[in-house]
Design a protein around this motif. Structure first.
Motif, mmCIF file in Angstrom:
data_model
loop_
_atom_site.group_PDB
_atom_site.id
_atom_site.type_symbol
_atom_site.label_atom_id
_atom_site.label_comp_id
_atom_site.label_asym_id
_atom_site.label_seq_id
_atom_site.Cartn_x
_atom_site.Cartn_y
_atom_site.Cartn_z
ATOM 1 N N GLY A 64 16.469 29.939 81.654
ATOM 2 C CA GLY A 64 15.988 29.023 82.694
ATOM 3 C C GLY A 64 14.473 28.999 82.751
ATOM 4 O O GLY A 64 13.851 27.934 82.884
ATOM 5 N N MET A 65 13.862 30.176 82.634
ATOM 6 C CA MET A 65 12.400 30.271 82.653
ATOM 7 C C MET A 65 11.803 29.580 81.426
ATOM 8 O O MET A 65 10.818 28.850 81.527
ATOM 9 C CB MET A 65 11.978 31.738 82.693
ATOM 10 N N VAL A 66 12.403 29.794 80.272
ATOM 11 C CA VAL A 66 11.923 29.147 79.049
ATOM 12 C C VAL A 66 12.053 27.628 79.175
ATOM 13 O O VAL A 66 11.124 26.886 78.826
ATOM 14 C CB VAL A 66 12.699 29.672 77.813
ATOM 15 N N ALA A 67 13.171 27.152 79.666
ATOM 16 C CA ALA A 67 13.380 25.709 79.829
ATOM 17 C C ALA A 67 12.347 25.112 80.775
ATOM 18 O O ALA A 67 11.811 24.020 80.522
ATOM 19 C CB ALA A 67 14.789 25.431 80.334
ATOM 20 N N THR A 68 12.034 25.816 81.854
ATOM 21 C CA THR A 68 11.035 25.333 82.807
ATOM 22 C C THR A 68 9.666 25.233 82.149
ATOM 23 O O THR A 68 8.965 24.228 82.321
ATOM 24 C CB THR A 68 10.966 26.279 84.034
ATOM 25 N N ASN A 69 9.280 26.243 81.391
ATOM 26 C CA ASN A 69 7.973 26.225 80.732
ATOM 27 C C ASN A 69 7.889 25.163 79.640
ATOM 28 O O ASN A 69 6.852 24.511 79.486
ATOM 29 C CB ASN A 69 7.646 27.609 80.162
ATOM 30 N N VAL A 70 8.959 24.981 78.895
ATOM 31 C CA VAL A 70 8.968 23.948 77.858
ATOM 32 C C VAL A 70 8.856 22.568 78.500
ATOM 33 O O VAL A 70 8.094 21.712 78.024
ATOM 34 C CB VAL A 70 10.240 24.066 76.986
ATOM 35 N N THR A 71 9.579 22.342 79.574
ATOM 36 C CA THR A 71 9.496 21.065 80.287
ATOM 37 C C THR A 71 8.085 20.821 80.801
ATOM 38 O O THR A 71 7.548 19.712 80.655
ATOM 39 C CB THR A 71 10.502 21.044 81.457
ATOM 40 N N ARG A 72 7.486 21.825 81.381
ATOM 41 C CA ARG A 72 6.118 21.712 81.893
ATOM 42 C C ARG A 72 5.149 21.369 80.754
ATOM 43 O O ARG A 72 4.278 20.516 80.891
ATOM 44 C CB ARG A 72 5.697 23.013 82.570
ATOM 45 N N TYR A 73 5.310 22.011 79.613
ATOM 46 C CA TYR A 73 4.447 21.762 78.462
ATOM 47 C C TYR A 73 4.572 20.311 77.990
ATOM 48 O O TYR A 73 3.579 19.637 77.751
ATOM 49 C CB TYR A 73 4.802 22.712 77.316
ATOM 50 N N PHE A 74 5.813 19.828 77.869
ATOM 51 C CA PHE A 74 5.994 18.462 77.391
ATOM 52 C C PHE A 74 5.479 17.436 78.387
ATOM 53 O O PHE A 74 4.935 16.405 77.989
ATOM 54 C CB PHE A 74 7.465 18.200 77.043
ATOM 55 N N LYS A 75 5.628 17.699 79.666
ATOM 56 C CA LYS A 75 5.078 16.786 80.668
ATOM 57 C C LYS A 75 3.565 16.752 80.571
ATOM 58 O O LYS A 75 2.950 15.689 80.632
ATOM 59 C CB LYS A 75 5.510 17.208 82.073
#
Length: 110
Positions: free
Chosen positions: A21-32
């Motif tokens: 979940g933490m990895v998914a949140t950070n990846v989403t933030r990076y792509f945004k």
């Protein structure tokens, strides 16, 4: 012993789920962030092209209001790319582009 293994497996599942979940949140933030940055760069480049074009046209033709002509051209160019821009953002980017042109001219004259 079986109860201890079940408890460890459940703990591992909870930890793994939290980590993913933490990895998914950070990846989403990076792509945004990456998308916002690329959009801003596209806006800056499009406005700079429009301002340069109006400056070139103004050398041969009389353009009474270069600022509004650059605005119209930039909006048209951005709309063709499917990029939206606010009036305030457009004004700021045009002013920035004009300031850059003036700075370059001043540096060439020195």
């Amino acid at each position: 012993m079986s109860g201890l293994q079940d408890a460890l497996i459940n703990l591992l599942a909870v930890v793994l789920t939290g980590f993913l979940g933490m990895v998914a949140t950070n990846v989403t933030r990076y792509f945004k962030k990456k998308g916002v940055l690329s959009t801003l760069q596209a806006k800056e480049a499009s406005v700079a092209i429009a301002v340069d074009a109006i400056e070139q046209i103004a050398r041969n033709e009389h353009i009474p209001d270069k600022f509004n002509a650059a605005k119209r051209l930039a909006v048209e160019f951005l709309n063709k790319q499917g990029v939206s821009i606010s009036e305030a953002e457009l004004d700021m980017l045009i002013e920035s582009s004009v300031a850059e042109i003036n700075k370059n001219i001043k540096n060439e004259l020195e």
